[in-house]
Structure formats: structure tokens, C-alpha cells
Design a protein around this motif. Structure first.
Motif, short mmCIF file in Angstrom:
data_model
loop_
_atom_site.label_atom_id
_atom_site.label_comp_id
_atom_site.label_asym_id
_atom_site.label_seq_id
_atom_site.Cartn_x
_atom_site.Cartn_y
_atom_site.Cartn_z
N LEU A 43 -0.34 4.07 6.65
CA LEU A 43 -1.66 4.58 6.95
C LEU A 43 -1.85 4.76 8.45
O LEU A 43 -2.42 5.77 8.91
CB LEU A 43 -2.73 3.63 6.40
CG LEU A 43 -4.18 3.96 6.74
CD1 LEU A 43 -4.58 5.30 6.15
CD2 LEU A 43 -5.12 2.87 6.25
N MET A 44 -1.38 3.80 9.26
CA MET A 44 -1.49 3.91 10.71
C MET A 44 -0.72 5.11 11.23
O MET A 44 -1.16 5.81 12.14
CB MET A 44 -0.98 2.62 11.35
CG MET A 44 -1.86 1.40 11.08
SD MET A 44 -1.09 -0.14 11.62
CE MET A 44 -0.90 0.18 13.37
N ARG A 45 0.44 5.34 10.64
CA ARG A 45 1.23 6.49 11.07
C ARG A 45 0.51 7.80 10.74
O ARG A 45 0.52 8.74 11.54
CB ARG A 45 2.60 6.45 10.40
CG ARG A 45 3.40 7.70 10.71
CD ARG A 45 4.81 7.61 10.25
NE ARG A 45 5.49 8.85 10.58
CZ ARG A 45 6.79 8.99 10.55
NH1 ARG A 45 7.53 7.96 10.22
NH2 ARG A 45 7.35 10.14 10.85
N TRP A 46 -0.07 7.86 9.56
CA TRP A 46 -0.81 9.08 9.19
C TRP A 46 -1.94 9.32 10.18
O TRP A 46 -2.16 10.46 10.62
CB TRP A 46 -1.36 8.94 7.78
CG TRP A 46 -2.32 10.02 7.40
CD1 TRP A 46 -3.67 10.03 7.60
CD2 TRP A 46 -2.01 11.29 6.81
NE1 TRP A 46 -4.23 11.18 7.15
CE2 TRP A 46 -3.23 11.99 6.66
CE3 TRP A 46 -0.83 11.87 6.37
CZ2 TRP A 46 -3.29 13.26 6.10
CZ3 TRP A 46 -0.89 13.14 5.81
CH2 TRP A 46 -2.10 13.82 5.68
N LEU A 96 -6.00 -4.02 -2.13
CA LEU A 96 -6.02 -3.55 -3.52
C LEU A 96 -5.85 -2.04 -3.59
O LEU A 96 -5.15 -1.52 -4.46
CB LEU A 96 -7.32 -3.98 -4.20
CG LEU A 96 -7.46 -5.47 -4.53
CD1 LEU A 96 -8.86 -5.77 -5.04
CD2 LEU A 96 -6.42 -5.89 -5.56
N TRP A 97 -6.51 -1.33 -2.69
CA TRP A 97 -6.36 0.13 -2.63
C TRP A 97 -4.91 0.51 -2.33
O TRP A 97 -4.33 1.39 -2.97
CB TRP A 97 -7.30 0.70 -1.58
CG TRP A 97 -7.11 2.16 -1.33
CD1 TRP A 97 -7.64 3.21 -2.03
CD2 TRP A 97 -6.31 2.76 -0.30
NE1 TRP A 97 -7.24 4.40 -1.50
CE2 TRP A 97 -6.42 4.16 -0.44
CE3 TRP A 97 -5.53 2.24 0.74
CZ2 TRP A 97 -5.76 5.04 0.40
CZ3 TRP A 97 -4.86 3.12 1.58
CH2 TRP A 97 -4.99 4.51 1.41
N GLY A 98 -4.28 -0.17 -1.36
CA GLY A 98 -2.90 0.13 -1.03
C GLY A 98 -1.94 -0.18 -2.17
O GLY A 98 -0.98 0.57 -2.40
N ALA A 99 -2.19 -1.28 -2.89
CA ALA A 99 -1.33 -1.61 -4.02
C ALA A 99 -1.49 -0.61 -5.16
O ALA A 99 -0.52 -0.25 -5.83
CB ALA A 99 -1.63 -3.02 -4.51
#
Length: 323
Positions: free
Chosen positions: A259-262, A247-250
Motif C-alpha cells: 500500500l505504501m508503494r502504491w 482485516l482489510w489487508g487480509a
């Protein structure tokens, strides 16, 4: 003079031949590595977690419908009806996730194919792979597109490869995956409500599992209900956390791979979980406001909106090995 010209011509021919050989070796190395990479990644799909999830869902539904719903429907028919409806919505959303095909980027583009091999031929020793292409699919990268090992190709707005459904979660099935998580939490929550409505005293059920009682059926049912409750608790805790993150990502238009890349590139910098500031704009360059983000997510327009944006792409155009 003729001898010097002949020597120059021979030297140029030799240099040209060495360049051709070097290019051929480089292309062959990339092709071999690409084939090995595909064989290792695309065939590494494990169906065991997905089967385990299906068995767990089926077990909870059978236990509730056979041991709890008949008794609950007598005293609380509305609660029983809501629980059965949540089960049906859960199964429908789960089947929808499995049925939808990945949002693959079509290949066989003569223009991209020619540009791909032209970029390879222009490489010099020590250069990395051309950043505008995906080495595992031989396609030009699109905004926010990623290679999915489970899909075996580039998909639009890849969120993650989900072992629990045995498919990648991308732009094509991401809303359905979110609905599946929501209905899973709803169905499990209603399971606990039905359980408490039928057995207000949990202590009696626990005592029934410690020693055989008469009749034996009560003893067996108590144990089955306790096992089902333990399974439901473990499922709702894990699914609730995943649902909150999705839900946060949407809402902020951020995917799991982004997010993993960051985190990989900014190991010492905390993740900015809310909007505002220059750091947030660098972390979530596709954020356009919660309402517009949700519309783009539900309408499956994230890739179109990303392609239309003119600001630099911080997440979708570089290689990502954490897919």
C-alpha cells in the motif's frame, strides 16, 4: 608489424586492466554501502515502544483484576469470567507473536551467490543495482519478499516492521499479530463492561478524584481507575483502527508495504479500497477473492501462492525503500 601488434596487445591489456579495476571499485562501493546500510538499519531497533505497550497491558490487567473483577464476580460472574478469559487470550497471542521467528528466506545458495556476483561484474558505469537481487541481503528476490531492518534480512511477505512488538510482521507471524489485535480490542471492550457493571455512575468516580474522601483508599482507587480508563480509551482507539486496516489487508491480500508503494508511485491517484476494475487489478495483483485470500493468510501460504501466479508482479520484485 610486430610493433603494431604489441601496441594493440598493450592497449587491450590496459583496457582489460581498467575494466577489472572499475569492477573491483564498483563491487567495493556496493559492499561498503551495503555494510553501512545494514549497520544503520539492522541496529536501529528501539525497544522502548514495545516495553511501553507491555507495561500498559500489565497495568490494565492488574487494575481490573484487583479493583473490578472481585466485585463484578459477585453480581456478574459470567462477565467477569469472560473478561479474565479475554485477558489470557490477549497474553497468549502477544507471547506467540514475540516467540515466533521471522519467516526468513535462507541464504548460502551457491547458485544465487554466483549469479549475484556475475550480475555485479556485468554492470557498466551508470547502471543501477540489478533489480532481481536485494542489495542488502545479496539474495535473489522472491515473490513479495522484502528486506526487514528489524530482522536483518529478507522475509516472506513482509507487512511492516512493528515498533510495538519490536519485530517484523511477516508471513510467519501475521495471523498471530491479527489475533493479538483482535483480543486486545476484546479485552479492552470487556474492561469497560466490567467497569460499568461495578460503577454504573461514572460521575461518582470522577467526583471521587476531585477531592479526598474518607476512607482515603476510595480516593486512591478512584484516581487509579480514571487513569486506567484514559489509557484504555487511547489504546482501543489506536488498536481498533489498526485492526480494521489489517482485516482489510487480509481480506484483499494487500500488505502495508504494498500500500505504501502504491501511494508513493501514484501520489495523485486515490487508493482503490474495494475490488473491481483494471485499477484494482494493478493495485492488488494477488487478490483471488475474500475466502481464498483469508485461507491463504491463515494457512501462511501467501508466498507460495504468489510464486505460483503467472501474472506480472507489481509489488514484490522491485526495490522498496519504505520497508
Amino acid at each position: 608489424g610486430c610493433g603494431v601488434q604489441g601496441a594493440d596487445a598493450s592497449a587491450k591489456a590496459g583496457a582489460g586492466g581498467e575494466a577489472a579495476v572499475m569492477t573491483a571499485k564498483l563491487v567495493e562501493a556496493f559492499a561498503t554501502e551495503d555494510d553501512d546500510h545494514r549497520a544503520d538499519e539492522c541496529c536501529a531497533v528501539d525497544d522502548v515502544p514495545a516495553i511501553m505497550l507491555m507495561v500498559a497491558i500489565a497495568f490494565l490487567i492488574v487494575v481490573e483484576d484487583s479493583l473490578l473483577i472481585p466485585q463484578c464476580s459477585v453480581k456478574h460472574p459470567g462477565l467477569a469470567a469472560c473478561s479474565v478469559a479475554a485477558q489470557l487470550l490477549l497474553l497468549a497471542s502477544y507471547c506467540r507473536c514475540l516467540w515466533l521467528a521471522p519467516a526468513m528466506i535462507p541464504g548460502a545458495s551457491a547458485r544465487d551467490n554466483a549469479a549475484y556476483w556475475d550480475a555485479l561484474e556485468r554492470l557498466t558505469p551508470g547502471d543501477g543495482f540489478p533489480r532481481e537481487f536485494e542489495d542488502r541481503a545479496e539474495l535473489r528476490k522472491a515473490a513479495r519478499a522484502k528486506f526487514s531492518p528489524m530482522a536483518g534480512g529478507i522475509v516472506r511477505v513482509l507487512d511492516h516492521d512493528c515498533v510495538w512488538i519490536g519485530k517484523c510482521v511477516d508471513e510467519g507471524n501475521h495471523p498471530e499479530f491479527l489475533f493479538f489485535l483482535f483480543f486486545a480490542v476484546l479485552a479492552i471492550g470487556l474492561y469497560f463492561c466490567v467497569f460499568l457493571a461495578v460503577h454504573p455512575s461514572i460521575g461518582k468516580v470522577l467526583v471521587s478524584t476531585l477531592a479526598p474522601m474518607t476512607p482515603v483508599q476510595i480516593y486512591a482507587e478512584a484516581r487509579v481507575l480514571c487513569v486506567a480508563c484514559l489509557l484504555a480509551v487511547s489504546l482501543i482507539l489506536s488498536v481498533l483502527g489498526l485492526l480494521s486496516f489489517q482485516l482489510w489487508g487480509a481480506a484483499f491480500n494487500v500488505t502495508t508495504v504494498e500500500l505504501m508503494r502504491w501511494r508513493r508511485e501514484h501520489a495523485l491517484v486515490p487508493v482503490p479500497w474495494c475490488w473491481g476494475g483494471e485499477q484494482w487489478r494493478h493495485f492488488a495483483p494477488y487478490d483471488r477473492g475474500v475466502l481464498r485470500n483469508l485461507y491463504s493468510f491463515l494457512a501462511k501460504r501467501r508466498s507460495q501462492d504468489a510464486a505460483a501466479m503467472l501474472r506480472p508482479n507489481e509489488h514484490g520484485d522491485d526495490d522498496d525503500d519504505d520497508d
